[in-house]
Design an enzyme around this catalytic site. Sequence first.
Site, PDB file in Angstrom:
ATOM      1  CE  LYS A  93       0.000   3.165   4.971  1.00  0.00           C
ATOM      2  NZ  LYS A  93      -0.139   3.331   6.215  1.00  0.00           N
ATOM      3  CD  GLU A 138      -3.175  -2.675   7.431  1.00  0.00           C
ATOM      4  OE1 GLU A 138      -2.065  -2.700   6.680  1.00  0.00           O
ATOM      5  OE2 GLU A 138      -4.029  -1.476   7.095  1.00  0.00           O
ATOM      6  CD  GLU A 194      -2.803   5.643   6.591  1.00  0.00           C
ATOM      7  OE1 GLU A 194      -2.740   5.639   5.484  1.00  0.00           O
ATOM      8  OE2 GLU A 194      -1.891   4.913   7.412  1.00  0.00           O
ATOM      9  CB  SER A 223       5.555  -1.960  11.906  1.00  0.00           C
ATOM     10  OG  SER A 223       5.215  -0.612  12.316  1.00  0.00           O
ATOM     11  CG  HIS A 269      -5.685   1.877   5.387  1.00  0.00           C
ATOM     12  ND1 HIS A 269      -5.131   2.694   6.107  1.00  0.00           N
ATOM     13  CD2 HIS A 269      -4.684   0.913   5.026  1.00  0.00           C
ATOM     14  CE1 HIS A 269      -3.921   2.433   6.425  1.00  0.00           C
ATOM     15  NE2 HIS A 269      -3.620   1.385   5.751  1.00  0.00           N
ATOM     16  CG  ASN A 290      -1.690   1.006   1.288  1.00  0.00           C
ATOM     17  OD1 ASN A 290      -1.793   2.110   0.668  1.00  0.00           O
ATOM     18  ND2 ASN A 290      -2.331   1.481   2.549  1.00  0.00           N
ATOM     19  N   GLY A 337       2.777   1.956  10.740  1.00  0.00           N
ATOM     20  CA  GLY A 337       3.968   3.223  10.844  1.00  0.00           C
ATOM     21  C   GLY A 337       4.438   3.667  12.006  1.00  0.00           C
TER      22      GLY A 337
HETATM   23  P1  13P Z   1       3.236   0.221   7.535  1.00  0.00           P
HETATM   24  O1  13P Z   1       3.677  -0.996   7.044  1.00  0.00           O
HETATM   25  O2  13P Z   1       4.024   1.643   7.209  1.00  0.00           O
HETATM   26  O3  13P Z   1       3.235   0.095   9.093  1.00  0.00           O
HETATM   27  O4  13P Z   1       1.695   0.386   7.226  1.00  0.00           O
HETATM   28  C1  13P Z   1       0.739  -0.611   7.143  1.00  0.00           C
HETATM   29  C2  13P Z   1      -0.326  -0.069   6.326  1.00  0.00           C
HETATM   30  O5  13P Z   1      -0.947   0.709   6.621  1.00  0.00           O
HETATM   31  C3  13P Z   1      -0.639  -0.903   5.042  1.00  0.00           C
HETATM   32  O6  13P Z   1      -1.791  -0.643   4.671  1.00  0.00           O
END
Ligand code: 13P
Length: 256
Positions: free
Chosen positions: A12, A168, A98, A213, A96, A10, A174
């Site tokens: 982003k 997740e 976010e 992560s 997601h 992803n 992150g």
């Molecule tokens: P990270 O791997 O940067 O923690 O992000 C995970 C994520 O949100 C994937 O959709």
Amino acid sequence: MKTKPIIAGNWKMHKTLTDGISFVGKIRNRILDKEKVKVIFCPPFNLLFSIVDALDGTSFGVGAQNAHHESQGAFTGEISVEMLKSMGVQYVIIGHSERRHIFGETDGWINQKIHAVFNGELIPIFCIGETLEDRQMNRTNEIIHHQIKLGLEGVETIDSERLIIAYEPVWAIGTGETASNDQVEEAHGYVKTILDDMFGHSSGEIPILYGGSVNENNAAELIQTEGVDGFLIGGASLKEDSFCSIIAQVTNYNKG
Ligand code: 13P
């Protein structure tokens, strides 16, 4: 692991068109064992068409990071499943954290999007996960249950070729803090139990990815965790060496 492992990146809101095309070109040249692992790139909307084109004729998949539930209309800044499909996109990340936490997507809205993706015959990568506060208050199972139940409300049957779930935990996204093997195993096991309750036997085959992560140093251990069928990766999917290393580790484990 029942299914072929899935590694989805992803991106982003990262990478320009030039960076994105150059990146998938490099990965394409480095990943030789594609048949052992399904690799999916999820770039921002504006790169989708070019990335689909750059990966034409390969087994790599391409996914969007969101979609609107209507097929068309006065929705400035939005994009429909039909539009994604017409570009050759196969997957759509839905729900997601976010989108839920920064953009206020509710379970009801996510449910509409899931239906739209199914109706458009694309494959949702349906994200669920608890916040740190939820976990500290021992509400992890309750939250996961709620998100799955509402997100898949009105869905009558599920099929392992047509749905991917991504667990997740929000506190692991992150942050560099990965959920422990026990936490991942427990959450994935619970997701399977909920799907079994809702949909019966066939749900046992639905791939459940872990996200939060994941990197080249923890991928080998995480992929061996019971119930983990692959990863949804943010930060480490943007770096060629990290992403290839994760794919190689998952490939090697799958060979064993
Ligand atoms: P990270 O791997 O940067 O923690 O992000 C995970 C994520 O949100 C994937 O959709």
